[in-house]
Scaffold this active site. Sequence first.
Site, mmCIF file in Angstrom:
data_model
loop_
_atom_site.group_PDB
_atom_site.id
_atom_site.type_symbol
_atom_site.label_atom_id
_atom_site.label_comp_id
_atom_site.label_asym_id
_atom_site.label_seq_id
_atom_site.Cartn_x
_atom_site.Cartn_y
_atom_site.Cartn_z
ATOM 1 N N ASP A 81 0.607 -1.088 0.104
ATOM 2 C CA ASP A 81 -0.211 0.163 -0.007
ATOM 3 C C ASP A 81 0.712 1.344 0.173
ATOM 4 O O ASP A 81 1.957 1.289 0.239
ATOM 5 C CB ASP A 81 -0.929 -0.005 1.162
ATOM 6 C CG ASP A 81 -0.213 0.033 2.465
ATOM 7 O OD1 ASP A 81 0.697 -0.683 2.702
ATOM 8 O OD2 ASP A 81 -0.607 0.668 3.424
ATOM 9 N N GLU A 148 0.058 -1.385 5.484
ATOM 10 C CA GLU A 148 1.191 -1.151 6.356
ATOM 11 C C GLU A 148 1.012 0.397 7.224
ATOM 12 O O GLU A 148 0.829 0.736 8.168
ATOM 13 C CB GLU A 148 2.485 -1.103 5.667
ATOM 14 C CG GLU A 148 3.694 -1.072 6.647
ATOM 15 C CD GLU A 148 4.103 0.530 6.711
ATOM 16 O OE1 GLU A 148 5.014 0.620 7.486
ATOM 17 O OE2 GLU A 148 3.634 1.408 6.013
#
Length: 490
Positions: A81, A148
């Site tokens: 991400d 994350e």
Amino acid sequence: MFMNNDISGLNPHEVWTHFQSLTRVPRPSGHEENIREFMTAFGRNLGLESIVDEADNVIIRKPATAGMENRQGVILQAHLDMVPQKNTGKIHDFTTDPIETIVDGEWVRANGTTLGADNGLGVAAAMAVLASTGLQHGPIEALFTSNEEAGMSGAMGLKAGVLMGEILMNLDSEDEGELFIGCAGGVTVTSTFSYSEHALSDNYRGFRISVTGLMGGHSGLDIHLGRGNANKIMNRILYEGHIGYGLQLASIDGGSLRNAIPRESFALAALPEAMADGFLDRLSLLSATIKDELRAVEPTVKIDAVSVPLPETAIEPAVFLRFMKAIYACPNGVMRMNRAMEGLVETSNNLAMVKSANSTITVDSLLRSSVDSARVDLELMITALFDLAGAGSVVDGGYPGWKPNPESPILKIMQDVFQRKFGKIPVTSAVHAGLECGIIGGVYPALDMISFGPTIRYPHSPDEKVHISSVGKFWDLLVAVLVDIPVKNL
């Protein structure tokens, strides 16, 4: 300078080609379906075992090259991400639109948005290893974690017994030439004020107050730079407006991510007609003062108040005043520096988000520390403060730090390879950001771990950029270290 959505011609070609492909796949935190599908298809098209685990992590395994079968297994770890931040006025939907890249001299950046080099270049380097036909390496596992940036839920959901390697290389650091062997842990404190609303009479004038143009940045890596916090600045304006001019607050929206220093804040307010012009005069002087205070670090900060239709209601004054006093008192920035490592922050807080909706004001703070007891102390300080102000607090999203191991075998290997290739000893350090190593190491305590990467500046902001030549050095180091991985322990 030129805009160029084709950056695959940069060197090393194999890394930039994969990074270019990542810029075309939307992947903001919480919207990672497309990138998971993309990565699993990538692995399977190479004929490699490719799975998605229960926490939405993608794991791709590649066998050792001929003659390297007896080497220790290496886990190349990066997160899928990216942080979705854009400049005011930039039209961009992170859930559907590709990132527009720009080659700007020695750097690559994006056109008014975050670039996604954090951690797209780590992902791209791992993809290049998986796709290679000429590199030498032992068994490889690529662990691409999910979410994350918004809570590390992918790493937290990783189960024991899934990974097979003995060495983990985290590819999520942002200073080429440095090897990282530790990181801070963190936790989020969410404090909530409940309020009722009261009607505003016709002798009030409506205003939209905005704080924009701040640099923002990573709330771990950039917290020591003394940049402006839009939530703190807005609170200063509202407090002076309320105490001196009778300002009432209808709504507030400041910051957008817990791990980004807030760049913007917007408030819908009302002032008594008789006091409105006086407030505007005072705001002009206060704006000049704030700009002067931040001149060295925030040259483009902008503070505005424009007339808008009068809102129908405002937050009850008693709660508004308690809220403002709490924000004024809430610590923000560096709390303590690390005594063992010069220049490294030990403990900090980022007053990240302040938002009103549905008769509540929520305040999110992200606390970081490499010392667990110091993090707990700061957590108690902030929850006590908001408790005294009449707000309830919830502590959530905690993750552990990663304790440095100066005797790490992979550290010694990488130091030797780095000196051999580049003629100098790399800097060994820890980072005041949250790497996933601490979480993964809690599940796999026997892992020997290290973190490294290319040079990235201003992550988590639209100014994010990566130094082109550092990507080549990062790649050269990774390739050379894979050759030197020792044989498995018998």
